[in-house]
Scaffold this motif. Sequence first.
Motif, mmCIF file in Angstrom:
data_model
loop_
_atom_site.group_PDB
_atom_site.id
_atom_site.type_symbol
_atom_site.label_atom_id
_atom_site.label_comp_id
_atom_site.label_asym_id
_atom_site.label_seq_id
_atom_site.Cartn_x
_atom_site.Cartn_y
_atom_site.Cartn_z
ATOM 1 N N PRO A 158 -4.308 4.462 23.636
ATOM 2 C CA PRO A 158 -4.772 3.081 23.423
ATOM 3 C C PRO A 158 -6.159 2.985 22.796
ATOM 4 N N VAL A 159 -6.975 4.018 22.983
ATOM 5 C CA VAL A 159 -8.328 4.035 22.409
ATOM 6 C C VAL A 159 -8.524 5.386 21.733
ATOM 7 N N TYR A 160 -8.951 5.354 20.467
ATOM 8 C CA TYR A 160 -9.167 6.597 19.726
ATOM 9 C C TYR A 160 -10.559 6.567 19.112
ATOM 10 N N LYS A 161 -11.364 7.567 19.496
ATOM 11 C CA LYS A 161 -12.754 7.639 19.045
ATOM 12 C C LYS A 161 -13.486 6.320 19.277
ATOM 13 N N GLY A 162 -13.221 5.741 20.446
ATOM 14 C CA GLY A 162 -13.917 4.531 20.861
ATOM 15 C C GLY A 162 -13.362 3.235 20.305
ATOM 16 N N VAL A 163 -12.326 3.309 19.491
ATOM 17 C CA VAL A 163 -11.747 2.113 18.867
ATOM 18 C C VAL A 163 -10.428 1.768 19.552
ATOM 19 N N ALA A 164 -10.326 0.545 20.070
ATOM 20 C CA ALA A 164 -9.114 0.101 20.756
ATOM 21 C C ALA A 164 -8.010 -0.180 19.751
ATOM 22 N N ARG A 165 -6.785 0.103 20.170
ATOM 23 C CA ARG A 165 -5.617 -0.168 19.342
ATOM 24 C C ARG A 165 -4.780 -1.245 20.036
ATOM 25 N N PRO A 166 -4.657 -2.411 19.427
ATOM 26 C CA PRO A 166 -4.032 -3.545 20.108
ATOM 27 C C PRO A 166 -2.514 -3.560 20.088
ATOM 28 N N TRP A 167 -1.897 -2.719 19.251
ATOM 29 C CA TRP A 167 -0.452 -2.797 19.081
ATOM 30 C C TRP A 167 0.267 -2.118 20.240
ATOM 31 N N HIS A 168 1.404 -2.660 20.628
ATOM 32 C CA HIS A 168 2.242 -1.997 21.630
ATOM 33 C C HIS A 168 3.100 -0.905 20.981
ATOM 34 N N VAL A 169 3.486 -1.148 19.749
ATOM 35 C CA VAL A 169 4.349 -0.196 19.047
ATOM 36 C C VAL A 169 4.090 -0.316 17.550
ATOM 37 N N GLY A 170 4.138 0.822 16.870
ATOM 38 C CA GLY A 170 4.037 0.827 15.424
ATOM 39 C C GLY A 170 5.293 1.421 14.814
ATOM 40 N N ILE A 171 5.728 0.843 13.713
ATOM 41 C CA ILE A 171 6.904 1.327 12.984
ATOM 42 C C ILE A 171 6.407 1.877 11.655
ATOM 43 N N LEU A 172 6.589 3.193 11.460
ATOM 44 C CA LEU A 172 6.053 3.868 10.286
ATOM 45 C C LEU A 172 7.179 4.232 9.320
ATOM 46 N N SER A 173 6.904 4.024 8.048
ATOM 47 C CA SER A 173 7.878 4.386 7.021
ATOM 48 C C SER A 173 7.148 4.652 5.723
ATOM 49 N N ASP A 174 7.839 5.334 4.820
ATOM 50 C CA ASP A 174 7.285 5.589 3.491
ATOM 51 C C ASP A 174 8.122 4.817 2.474
ATOM 52 N N ARG A 175 8.632 5.467 1.470
ATOM 53 C CA ARG A 175 9.386 4.745 0.439
ATOM 54 C C ARG A 175 10.668 4.141 0.988
ATOM 55 N N ASP A 176 11.310 4.857 1.903
ATOM 56 C CA ASP A 176 12.569 4.385 2.481
ATOM 57 C C ASP A 176 12.252 3.479 3.670
ATOM 58 N N ARG A 177 12.539 2.202 3.526
ATOM 59 C CA ARG A 177 12.236 1.232 4.587
ATOM 60 C C ARG A 177 13.500 0.649 5.227
ATOM 61 N N ARG A 178 14.633 1.287 5.015
ATOM 62 C CA ARG A 178 15.882 0.707 5.502
ATOM 63 C C ARG A 178 15.878 0.509 7.009
ATOM 64 N N SER A 187 15.235 6.983 7.381
ATOM 65 C CA SER A 187 14.318 7.625 8.315
ATOM 66 C C SER A 187 13.254 6.635 8.769
ATOM 67 N N VAL A 188 12.789 6.820 10.013
ATOM 68 C CA VAL A 188 11.731 5.951 10.533
ATOM 69 C C VAL A 188 10.988 6.676 11.647
ATOM 70 N N MET A 189 9.695 6.391 11.766
ATOM 71 C CA MET A 189 8.899 6.897 12.877
ATOM 72 C C MET A 189 8.531 5.733 13.784
ATOM 73 N N ILE A 190 8.674 5.966 15.083
ATOM 74 C CA ILE A 190 8.311 4.963 16.082
ATOM 75 C C ILE A 190 7.138 5.502 16.884
ATOM 76 N N GLU A 191 6.030 4.765 16.886
ATOM 77 C CA GLU A 191 4.829 5.134 17.637
ATOM 78 C C GLU A 191 4.645 4.114 18.770
ATOM 79 N N ILE A 192 4.762 4.576 20.005
ATOM 80 C CA ILE A 192 4.607 3.693 21.170
ATOM 81 C C ILE A 192 3.257 3.981 21.819
ATOM 82 N N ARG A 193 2.496 2.947 22.122
ATOM 83 C CA ARG A 193 1.218 3.164 22.818
ATOM 84 C C ARG A 193 1.508 3.769 24.183
ATOM 85 N N ASN A 194 0.814 4.859 24.519
ATOM 86 C CA ASN A 194 1.271 5.653 25.662
ATOM 87 C C ASN A 194 1.089 4.993 27.023
ATOM 88 N N ASP A 195 0.237 3.967 27.126
ATOM 89 C CA ASP A 195 0.165 3.252 28.403
ATOM 90 C C ASP A 195 1.386 2.364 28.621
#
Length: 245
Positions: free
Chosen positions: A142-162, A206-214
């Motif tokens: 939730p906090v990286y190098k002192g900076v808070a991250r407000p998102w609960h989840v991030g959806i990551l993609s590159d050229r393929d966004r299907r 393809s897709v990456m799912i990033e969930i805030r660990n808390d």
Amino acid sequence: MVENAAGKSDFVILCDHACNAIPKSLADLGLGHDALESHIAWDPGALEVCEALSARLDAVLIYATVSRLVIDCNRMPDAPDLIPKVSETTAIPGNAELDAAERDARIECVHRLYHAAIDAVLDARAAQGRQSLLVAVHSYTPVYKGVARPWHVGILSDRDRRLADGLLAELGRDAALVVADNQPYSPQDGVYYTLALHGEARGLASVMIEIRNDEIASKETQLAWAERLAVALASAREAVIKEQV
């Protein structure tokens, strides 16, 4: 490690940073217990979500079995942070003075084996005429190098966004969730190696799912997120199928 190899789902679930295990020969890389239990060593909660999601979808699951501090399986072999000397603000003594032979040994024994396992699963599915949709699951602090991250989840993609577009739309229906597109990371940060290598290079959605660990710190919340993602992925899959028709 491959689990549920015979799963009937189109989805193939990947967990690059599933474990914080370090071979005994590396003497914990000179780190203490607290560091090895923290997010710098692995993605807390990610494997449990993946296992529940695999069971819910009947999907094959492939995951790395050593800490990313030993070697990061989601980095290019020549990436400067493949074997980090510093993670966030923590120095990694056991990585400070690696010679070329030691680096190559870690690549051969961990990195290449992990990606060979993914290739073997995808090759077998392709030979059977089966569709594969790749989903990599991570968690972030939730906090990286002192900076808070407000998102609960991030959806990551590159050229393929299907898959990404479908997930963003479905998860975005929940007003209680703060859902981000290519946050807290994006492929430009060098974190998309696994999906670029095995997904986009093969033309697979393809897709990456990033969930805030808390959000996934307990068994109950891990199961809840797996259920939420299973529903969202099923919806995203339908959109991919319709596009193919």
